[in-house]
Design a protein around this motif. Structure first.
Motif, PDB file in Angstrom:
ATOM      1  N   GLU A 166      -1.020  -0.449   8.381  1.00  0.00           N
ATOM      2  CA  GLU A 166      -0.042   0.135   9.327  1.00  0.00           C
ATOM      3  C   GLU A 166       1.184   0.651   8.580  1.00  0.00           C
ATOM      4  O   GLU A 166       1.732   1.709   8.888  1.00  0.00           O
ATOM      5  CB  GLU A 166       0.417  -0.927  10.330  1.00  0.00           C
ATOM      6  N   TYR A 167       1.617  -0.134   7.593  1.00  0.00           N
ATOM      7  CA  TYR A 167       2.797   0.254   6.806  1.00  0.00           C
ATOM      8  C   TYR A 167       2.540   1.592   6.103  1.00  0.00           C
ATOM      9  O   TYR A 167       3.362   2.516   6.163  1.00  0.00           O
ATOM     10  CB  TYR A 167       3.125  -0.853   5.800  1.00  0.00           C
ATOM     11  N   VAL A 168       1.378   1.699   5.453  1.00  0.00           N
ATOM     12  CA  VAL A 168       1.092   2.931   4.702  1.00  0.00           C
ATOM     13  C   VAL A 168       0.913   4.114   5.653  1.00  0.00           C
ATOM     14  O   VAL A 168       1.355   5.232   5.361  1.00  0.00           O
ATOM     15  CB  VAL A 168      -0.123   2.736   3.762  1.00  0.00           C
ATOM     16  N   GLN A 169       0.300   3.854   6.821  1.00  0.00           N
ATOM     17  CA  GLN A 169       0.182   4.949   7.802  1.00  0.00           C
ATOM     18  C   GLN A 169       1.562   5.504   8.140  1.00  0.00           C
ATOM     19  O   GLN A 169       1.771   6.707   8.235  1.00  0.00           O
ATOM     20  CB  GLN A 169      -0.452   4.429   9.093  1.00  0.00           C
ATOM     21  N   HIS A 170       2.510   4.596   8.320  1.00  0.00           N
ATOM     22  CA  HIS A 170       3.854   5.036   8.693  1.00  0.00           C
ATOM     23  C   HIS A 170       4.574   5.677   7.502  1.00  0.00           C
ATOM     24  O   HIS A 170       5.266   6.694   7.661  1.00  0.00           O
ATOM     25  CB  HIS A 170       4.638   3.851   9.257  1.00  0.00           C
ATOM     26  N   ILE A 171       4.400   5.112   6.313  1.00  0.00           N
ATOM     27  CA  ILE A 171       4.998   5.708   5.105  1.00  0.00           C
ATOM     28  C   ILE A 171       4.511   7.154   4.942  1.00  0.00           C
ATOM     29  O   ILE A 171       5.279   8.038   4.565  1.00  0.00           O
ATOM     30  CB  ILE A 171       4.643   4.880   3.844  1.00  0.00           C
ATOM     31  N   LYS A 172       3.240   7.385   5.236  1.00  0.00           N
ATOM     32  CA  LYS A 172       2.683   8.736   5.043  1.00  0.00           C
ATOM     33  C   LYS A 172       3.412   9.781   5.891  1.00  0.00           C
ATOM     34  O   LYS A 172       3.470  10.953   5.509  1.00  0.00           O
ATOM     35  CB  LYS A 172       1.191   8.753   5.377  1.00  0.00           C
ATOM     36  N   THR A 173       3.982   9.365   7.022  1.00  0.00           N
ATOM     37  CA  THR A 173       4.707  10.330   7.853  1.00  0.00           C
ATOM     38  C   THR A 173       5.999  10.794   7.151  1.00  0.00           C
ATOM     39  O   THR A 173       6.577  11.807   7.515  1.00  0.00           O
ATOM     40  CB  THR A 173       5.053   9.766   9.260  1.00  0.00           C
ATOM     41  N   PHE A 174       6.438  10.006   6.156  1.00  0.00           N
ATOM     42  CA  PHE A 174       7.643  10.366   5.393  1.00  0.00           C
ATOM     43  C   PHE A 174       7.288  11.185   4.142  1.00  0.00           C
ATOM     44  O   PHE A 174       8.170  11.639   3.437  1.00  0.00           O
ATOM     45  CB  PHE A 174       8.406   9.108   4.952  1.00  0.00           C
ATOM     46  N   ILE A 175       6.018  11.304   3.828  1.00  0.00           N
ATOM     47  CA  ILE A 175       5.611  12.028   2.611  1.00  0.00           C
ATOM     48  C   ILE A 175       5.429  13.507   2.967  1.00  0.00           C
ATOM     49  O   ILE A 175       4.481  13.873   3.655  1.00  0.00           O
ATOM     50  CB  ILE A 175       4.314  11.452   1.998  1.00  0.00           C
ATOM     51  N   LYS A 176       6.378  14.316   2.528  1.00  0.00           N
ATOM     52  CA  LYS A 176       6.328  15.757   2.796  1.00  0.00           C
ATOM     53  C   LYS A 176       5.885  16.463   1.515  1.00  0.00           C
ATOM     54  O   LYS A 176       5.536  15.814   0.518  1.00  0.00           O
ATOM     55  CB  LYS A 176       7.700  16.272   3.260  1.00  0.00           C
ATOM     56  N   GLU A 177       5.997  17.812   1.541  1.00  0.00           N
ATOM     57  CA  GLU A 177       5.432  18.597   0.440  1.00  0.00           C
ATOM     58  C   GLU A 177       5.881  18.126  -0.952  1.00  0.00           C
ATOM     59  O   GLU A 177       5.073  17.989  -1.852  1.00  0.00           O
ATOM     60  CB  GLU A 177       5.840  20.058   0.657  1.00  0.00           C
ATOM     61  N   ASN A 178       7.184  17.875  -1.099  1.00  0.00           N
ATOM     62  CA  ASN A 178       7.688  17.554  -2.444  1.00  0.00           C
ATOM     63  C   ASN A 178       7.988  16.063  -2.632  1.00  0.00           C
ATOM     64  O   ASN A 178       8.622  15.665  -3.610  1.00  0.00           O
ATOM     65  CB  ASN A 178       8.958  18.376  -2.728  1.00  0.00           C
ATOM     66  N   THR A 179       7.556  15.240  -1.696  1.00  0.00           N
ATOM     67  CA  THR A 179       7.898  13.812  -1.797  1.00  0.00           C
ATOM     68  C   THR A 179       6.968  13.103  -2.777  1.00  0.00           C
ATOM     69  O   THR A 179       5.761  13.289  -2.726  1.00  0.00           O
ATOM     70  CB  THR A 179       7.765  13.132  -0.415  1.00  0.00           C
ATOM     71  N   ARG A 180       7.574  12.290  -3.635  1.00  0.00           N
ATOM     72  CA  ARG A 180       6.788  11.417  -4.505  1.00  0.00           C
ATOM     73  C   ARG A 180       7.141   9.969  -4.191  1.00  0.00           C
ATOM     74  O   ARG A 180       8.305   9.658  -3.945  1.00  0.00           O
ATOM     75  CB  ARG A 180       7.102  11.708  -5.986  1.00  0.00           C
ATOM     76  N   VAL A 181       6.126   9.136  -4.209  1.00  0.00           N
ATOM     77  CA  VAL A 181       6.346   7.708  -3.944  1.00  0.00           C
ATOM     78  C   VAL A 181       6.317   6.960  -5.276  1.00  0.00           C
ATOM     79  O   VAL A 181       5.374   7.115  -6.060  1.00  0.00           O
ATOM     80  CB  VAL A 181       5.245   7.123  -3.022  1.00  0.00           C
ATOM     81  N   PHE A 182       7.371   6.209  -5.518  1.00  0.00           N
ATOM     82  CA  PHE A 182       7.453   5.346  -6.711  1.00  0.00           C
ATOM     83  C   PHE A 182       7.056   3.962  -6.214  1.00  0.00           C
ATOM     84  O   PHE A 182       7.851   3.262  -5.586  1.00  0.00           O
ATOM     85  CB  PHE A 182       8.894   5.371  -7.215  1.00  0.00           C
ATOM     86  N   LEU A 183       5.799   3.601  -6.438  1.00  0.00           N
ATOM     87  CA  LEU A 183       5.254   2.371  -5.849  1.00  0.00           C
ATOM     88  C   LEU A 183       5.037   1.305  -6.913  1.00  0.00           C
ATOM     89  O   LEU A 183       4.334   1.537  -7.904  1.00  0.00           O
ATOM     90  CB  LEU A 183       3.902   2.679  -5.175  1.00  0.00           C
ATOM     91  N   LEU A 184       5.628   0.151  -6.669  1.00  0.00           N
ATOM     92  CA  LEU A 184       5.424  -0.995  -7.562  1.00  0.00           C
ATOM     93  C   LEU A 184       4.578  -2.034  -6.829  1.00  0.00           C
ATOM     94  O   LEU A 184       4.874  -2.383  -5.683  1.00  0.00           O
ATOM     95  CB  LEU A 184       6.771  -1.601  -7.951  1.00  0.00           C
ATOM     96  N   THR A 185       3.518  -2.491  -7.488  1.00  0.00           N
ATOM     97  CA  THR A 185       2.684  -3.544  -6.883  1.00  0.00           C
ATOM     98  C   THR A 185       2.636  -4.745  -7.803  1.00  0.00           C
ATOM     99  O   THR A 185       3.055  -4.674  -8.964  1.00  0.00           O
ATOM    100  CB  THR A 185       1.238  -3.060  -6.678  1.00  0.00           C
ATOM    101  N   LEU A 186       2.099  -5.810  -7.284  1.00  0.00           N
ATOM    102  CA  LEU A 186       1.800  -7.001  -8.086  1.00  0.00           C
ATOM    103  C   LEU A 186       0.312  -7.263  -7.983  1.00  0.00           C
ATOM    104  O   LEU A 186      -0.270  -7.069  -6.903  1.00  0.00           O
ATOM    105  CB  LEU A 186       2.507  -8.223  -7.508  1.00  0.00           C
ATOM    106  N   GLU A 187      -0.278  -7.706  -9.089  1.00  0.00           N
ATOM    107  CA  GLU A 187      -1.680  -8.141  -9.047  1.00  0.00           C
ATOM    108  C   GLU A 187      -1.797  -9.523  -9.648  1.00  0.00           C
ATOM    109  O   GLU A 187      -1.248  -9.789 -10.724  1.00  0.00           O
ATOM    110  CB  GLU A 187      -2.559  -7.176  -9.840  1.00  0.00           C
ATOM    111  N   PHE A 188      -2.493 -10.390  -8.920  1.00  0.00           N
ATOM    112  CA  PHE A 188      -2.770 -11.752  -9.405  1.00  0.00           C
ATOM    113  C   PHE A 188      -4.015 -12.244  -8.676  1.00  0.00           C
ATOM    114  O   PHE A 188      -4.430 -11.624  -7.674  1.00  0.00           O
ATOM    115  CB  PHE A 188      -1.556 -12.664  -9.143  1.00  0.00           C
TER     116      PHE A 188
END
Ligand code: SAM
Length: 215
Positions: free
Chosen positions: A135-157
Motif C-alpha cells: 500500500e505504501y509503495v502504491q501511494h509513493i508511486k503517485t508522487f513519482i513524476k517524470e523527473n522524480t528519483r527515489v533515494f531508497l534505503l533498505t535493510l536486509e537481515f
C-alpha cells in the motif's frame, strides 16, 4: 502496523530508529546524483531526522510525519521556530525551506504539490509489514513524476531472527514492488555487529542497501 504504535513510540521516546548523525549513504552519494535544476525533495515518514536540514541547504523540503511530538522536537532541537497552520487533515509546520505535514501519509495527495525531483526514503518502507509495504509503495508511486528519483534505503537481515519493525526487504521484493520502474542498486553497507541508528538488532547479518528508482 497501527498508527497508535508509532504515537506510543514517540510519546515514550522509544525511537531507536532515530539517527543522531546524518545518514552516511546520503552524504556520500546524494551530491553525485544531483542534476542542476533539482530543487524539491519529499521525505515521507520523516520523523525528526537531521537529514531534513541536509536537504534544506539547497532544496525546498516537504516532510510528512504522523507524530506531532516528532515535528515539535525536530524544530525545538534545531532551535527553529516554525509557523504552524492547521488544516482539516494536517498541521503544517513551516520554517525556511522546510515544511512538515503532520498527519497520515495515506491522506496526503501528490496532486497538492508541485512535482518533486527526489523522494527520500530512509526507514519508511522498512517500517511497514509486508501488506502495508504494498500500500505504501502504491501511494509513493503517485508522487513519482517524470523527473522524480527515489533515494531508497533498505535493510536486509535474516527476517525470522527479529520481529519488526524494522523489516527486512530483499532485492527481489524491491524489484517486485517497483516493477516497471528503473531500479539501480548503487551501494551497500555491511552493518553486521554494528548498531542500526541507536539500536543493536539481534541479527546474524545486517546490510543496508541504497537503490535509485525512477520512471
Ligand atoms: C522508523 S521511523 C523513521 C523516521 C525517519 N524516516 C528517520 O529516518 O528517522 C518511521 C516513522 O514513520 C512515522 N509513521 C508511521 N506511520 C505513518 C503514517 N501513516 N503517516 C505518516 N507517518 C507515519 C512514524 O511516526 C515514525 O516516525
Amino acid at each position: 502496523m497501527k498508527q497508535q504504535f508509532w504515537h506510543d513510540c514517540w510519546d515514550n521516546t522509544h525511537i531507536g530508529f532515530h539517527q543522531d548523525e546524518l545518514q552516511p549513504l546520503l552524504v556520500e552519494y546524494f551530491p553525485s546524483f544531483l542534476e542542476p535544476n533539482d530543487s524539491r525533495v519529499f521525505v515521507p515518514l520523516c520523523g525528526k531526522t537531521s537529514d531534513l536540514l541536509f536537504f534544506a541547504d539547497r532544496f525546498k523540503v516537504i516532510g510528512n510525519e504522523l507524530s506531532a511530538v516528532a515535528c515539535r522536537d525536530f524544530f525545538q532541537e534545531n532551535h527553529l521556530t516554525p509557523q504552524v497552520q492547521e488544516t482539516m487533515s494536517f498541521n503544517i509546520y513551516q520554517q525556511g525551506n522546510i515544511e512538515l505535514y503532520q498527519g497520515d501519509f495515506f491522506a496526503l495527495s501528490a496532486e497538492q504539490f508541485q512535482p518533486f525531483d527526489w523522494i527520500y526514503d530512509r526507514a519508511a518502507l522498512i517500517a511497514f509489514p509486508e501488506v502495508m509495504r504494498v500500500e505504501y509503495v502504491q501511494h509513493i508511486k503517485t508522487f513519482i513524476k517524470e523527473n522524480t528519483r527515489v533515494f531508497l534505503l533498505t535493510l536486509e537481515f535474516p527476517k525470522d531472527e527479529i520481529k519488526g519493525p524494522p523489516f527486512s526487504i530483499s532485492e527481489d521484493e524491491v524489484m517486485r514492488l517497483f516493477d516497471g520502474y528503473k531500479i539501480t542498486k548503487k551501494a551497500e553497507r555491511d552493518l553486521t555487529g554494528q548498531k542500526f541508528a541507536r539500536i543493536k538488532l539481534s541479527v546474524s547479518k545486517l546490510v543496508e542497501k541504497l537503490y535509485i528508482i525512477s520512471n
